[in-house]
Design a protein around this motif. Structure first.
Motif, mmCIF file in Angstrom:
data_model
loop_
_atom_site.group_PDB
_atom_site.id
_atom_site.type_symbol
_atom_site.label_atom_id
_atom_site.label_comp_id
_atom_site.label_asym_id
_atom_site.label_seq_id
_atom_site.Cartn_x
_atom_site.Cartn_y
_atom_site.Cartn_z
ATOM 1 N N SER A 1 -0.824 9.838 1.656
ATOM 2 C CA SER A 1 -2.067 9.942 2.426
ATOM 3 C C SER A 1 -2.214 8.795 3.411
ATOM 4 N N ARG A 2 -2.692 7.629 2.942
ATOM 5 C CA ARG A 2 -2.889 6.478 3.790
ATOM 6 C C ARG A 2 -2.501 5.225 3.024
ATOM 7 N N GLY A 3 -1.777 4.329 3.701
ATOM 8 C CA GLY A 3 -1.307 3.112 3.056
ATOM 9 C C GLY A 3 -2.410 2.242 2.478
ATOM 10 N N PRO A 4 -3.512 2.013 3.212
ATOM 11 C CA PRO A 4 -4.544 1.096 2.706
ATOM 12 C C PRO A 4 -5.258 1.566 1.445
ATOM 13 N N ALA A 5 -5.032 2.794 1.007
ATOM 14 C CA ALA A 5 -5.743 3.293 -0.175
ATOM 15 C C ALA A 5 -5.329 2.577 -1.449
ATOM 16 N N ILE A 6 -4.156 1.975 -1.461
ATOM 17 C CA ILE A 6 -3.631 1.347 -2.670
ATOM 18 C C ILE A 6 -3.172 -0.068 -2.367
ATOM 19 N N ASP A 7 -3.277 -0.938 -3.353
ATOM 20 C CA ASP A 7 -2.737 -2.290 -3.220
ATOM 21 C C ASP A 7 -1.211 -2.166 -3.272
ATOM 22 N N GLN A 8 -0.605 -2.102 -2.103
ATOM 23 C CA GLN A 8 0.828 -1.818 -1.998
ATOM 24 C C GLN A 8 1.673 -2.884 -2.686
ATOM 25 N N GLN A 9 1.318 -4.138 -2.506
ATOM 26 C CA GLN A 9 2.118 -5.200 -3.106
ATOM 27 C C GLN A 9 2.030 -5.171 -4.623
ATOM 28 N N ALA A 10 0.838 -4.887 -5.138
ATOM 29 C CA ALA A 10 0.689 -4.804 -6.592
ATOM 30 C C ALA A 10 1.547 -3.678 -7.148
ATOM 31 N N LEU A 11 1.541 -2.539 -6.472
ATOM 32 C CA LEU A 11 2.364 -1.420 -6.922
ATOM 33 C C LEU A 11 3.837 -1.796 -6.904
ATOM 34 N N LEU A 12 4.291 -2.417 -5.811
ATOM 35 C CA LEU A 12 5.699 -2.792 -5.704
ATOM 36 C C LEU A 12 6.082 -3.830 -6.757
ATOM 37 N N ASP A 13 5.166 -4.731 -7.090
ATOM 38 C CA ASP A 13 5.460 -5.722 -8.128
ATOM 39 C C ASP A 13 5.814 -5.030 -9.441
ATOM 40 N N HIS A 14 5.064 -4.006 -9.794
ATOM 41 C CA HIS A 14 5.311 -3.295 -11.052
ATOM 42 C C HIS A 14 6.529 -2.379 -10.951
ATOM 43 N N VAL A 15 6.791 -1.874 -9.750
ATOM 44 C CA VAL A 15 8.018 -1.085 -9.554
ATOM 45 C C VAL A 15 9.242 -1.968 -9.739
ATOM 46 N N LEU A 16 9.215 -3.149 -9.143
ATOM 47 C CA LEU A 16 10.371 -4.049 -9.231
ATOM 48 C C LEU A 16 10.583 -4.570 -10.650
ATOM 49 N N GLU A 17 9.508 -4.614 -11.433
ATOM 50 C CA GLU A 17 9.650 -4.976 -12.849
ATOM 51 C C GLU A 17 10.276 -3.838 -13.656
ATOM 52 N N GLY A 18 10.334 -2.653 -13.050
ATOM 53 C CA GLY A 18 10.886 -1.493 -13.745
ATOM 54 C C GLY A 18 9.863 -0.730 -14.560
ATOM 55 N N ARG A 19 8.584 -1.122 -14.479
ATOM 56 C CA ARG A 19 7.560 -0.493 -15.304
ATOM 57 C C ARG A 19 7.055 0.826 -14.721
ATOM 58 N N LEU A 20 7.022 0.926 -13.377
ATOM 59 C CA LEU A 20 6.497 2.112 -12.705
ATOM 60 C C LEU A 20 7.543 2.707 -11.772
ATOM 61 N N TYR A 21 7.327 3.965 -11.423
ATOM 62 C CA TYR A 21 8.122 4.653 -10.410
ATOM 63 C C TYR A 21 7.177 4.997 -9.255
ATOM 64 N N ALA A 22 7.697 4.972 -8.037
ATOM 65 C CA ALA A 22 6.820 5.262 -6.899
ATOM 66 C C ALA A 22 7.583 5.960 -5.789
ATOM 67 N N ALA A 23 6.870 6.853 -5.097
ATOM 68 C CA ALA A 23 7.355 7.481 -3.868
ATOM 69 C C ALA A 23 6.333 7.158 -2.788
ATOM 70 N N LEU A 24 6.765 6.463 -1.755
ATOM 71 C CA LEU A 24 5.863 6.045 -0.682
ATOM 72 C C LEU A 24 6.308 6.665 0.633
ATOM 73 N N ASP A 25 5.358 7.353 1.271
ATOM 74 C CA ASP A 25 5.612 7.896 2.606
ATOM 75 C C ASP A 25 4.733 7.222 3.647
ATOM 76 N N VAL A 26 3.691 6.520 3.183
ATOM 77 C CA VAL A 26 2.793 5.791 4.070
ATOM 78 C C VAL A 26 2.684 4.356 3.581
ATOM 79 N N TYR A 27 2.345 3.452 4.503
ATOM 80 C CA TYR A 27 2.418 2.029 4.200
ATOM 81 C C TYR A 27 1.274 1.281 4.878
ATOM 82 N N ASP A 28 1.119 0.041 4.466
ATOM 83 C CA ASP A 28 0.151 -0.850 5.089
ATOM 84 C C ASP A 28 0.805 -2.222 5.224
ATOM 85 N N PRO A 29 1.307 -2.579 6.442
ATOM 86 C CA PRO A 29 1.210 -1.826 7.703
ATOM 87 C C PRO A 29 2.396 -0.870 7.879
#
Length: 335
Positions: A244-272
């Motif tokens: 939808s829109r990048g600003p809707a989610i704390d992108q860095q927080a999500l990526l932190d948990h993805v890089l820890e291996g705890r979450l999976y994510a598919a991103l098509d929109v970003y901020d910025p």
């Protein structure tokens, strides 16, 4: 025969008008094409040329690249009565004051929504089955991995944030999988939720799903709505999809948990946009990245002009407000 001005470049017209739509334009409208040769030379798409293009036109057909349509174009009372947008959001295209001039606006956003729905479904299946991780492993010389195993989408709890047209497309596509679909949207009325065959819940409960898909507009109320605190509370191995829109989610927080291996994510929109990621992020096997193309398909684009014009014709003939009609009453919360 209604007069219609096509306010898009020839290249864009080739992108959003299939042969059947071009025939429709010839058969049902008196059509003027921007870029076509006239006695005074080619019609261009710069802002200064727009008044000449729309002069005495009943309908304007627009798309990506059409200059902003300001209220002043309608001040003489001779402006078009219909704006048909062969693209998504019209918020950057028109001055909302135009809606008060008795102008009907149509957007092909609901047709694009189907393409986005397919993207979301594809991302869910891809990440549920851990395909990027298996792909990464085999490219590194490995074979079957016993440390992890994929999951099925069938019967899973799917949390959807925002009941937009893209969300509704995804809900339709999920029906054969028998998922438990939970929706958070403060504007979704109970009878509409019943029609969609979903149940509503708080944002916190909706986020407690195996799959979370975000479908909110870019408005102040949605900026940062999925915070770091909420991300920390997500279940391990949750699959998060943002189309939808990048600003809707704390992108860095999500990526932190993805890089820890705890979450999976598919991103098509970003901020910025476009994003700038470090090597570790780009190599993460539990992260699926795409460049804001969820709604961009060959078939979908070619269908856009025909989709919106079908509703325009119904509106002109009997006042029907089809799915592409932009309701002024929901302008403030529209995408």
């Amino acid at each position: 025969m209604p007069k219609l001005a096509v306010l898009m470049t020839p290249d864009r017209a080739a992108d959003v008008c299939d042969p059947q739509t071009r025939q429709l334009l010839d058969d049902r409208f008196e059509t003027t094409w921007a870029g076509a040769e006239h006695a005074s030379g080619p019609l261009t798409l710069d802002s200064e040329a727009i008044p000449g293009l729309v002069n005495n036109a009943d309908i304007v057909l627009t798309s990506w690249g059409t200059p902003h349509l300001r209220k002043g174009l309608w001040d003489d009372g001779h402006g078009p009565k219909v704006v048909a947008h062969a693209a998504g959001s019209v918020k950057k295209l028109i001055d909302p004051a135009i809606l008060g001039e008795g102008v009907a606006v149509f957007s092909a956003g609901p047709r694009i929504a189907w393409s986005v729905g397919e993207y979301c479904l594809a991302s869910m299946l891809t990440l549920a089955r851990r395909l990027p991780r298996f792909d990464h492993a085999i490219r590194a010389g490995g074979w079957k991995q016993t440390a992890f195993r994929g999951h099925e989408l069938a019967g899973a709890k799917v949390g959807i944030i925002g009941a937009s047209s893209t969300a509704r497309a995804l809900i339709t596509l999920l029906k054969p999988f028998g998922c438990d679909v939970v929706v958070y949207d403060p504007y979704l009325k109970p009878d509409r939720a019943d029609d969609l065959q979903v149940r509503t819940a708080t944002l916190e409960e909706t986020l407690q799903s195996r799959f979370v898909s975000i479908h909110v507009p870019n408005v102040p109320e949605t900026e940062g709505m999925i915070s770091r605190k909420l991300i920390e509370r997500l279940r391990d191995e949750t699959v998060v999809i943002n189309s939808s829109r990048g600003p809707a989610i704390d992108q860095q927080a999500l990526l932190d948990h993805v890089l820890e291996g705890r979450l999976y994510a598919a991103l098509d929109v970003y901020d910025p946009e476009p994003p700038k990621f470090d090597a570790a992020t780009l190599e993460a096997p539990n992260l699926l990245l795409s460049p804001h193309i969820a709604g961009d398909t060959a078939e979908g684009h070619l269908a856009l002009a025909g989709y919106v014009l079908a509703d325009v014709l119904a509106y002109l003939e009997n006042g029907t407000r089809g799915p592409s009609y932009v309701d002024p009453a929901v302008w403030s919360i529209a995408a």
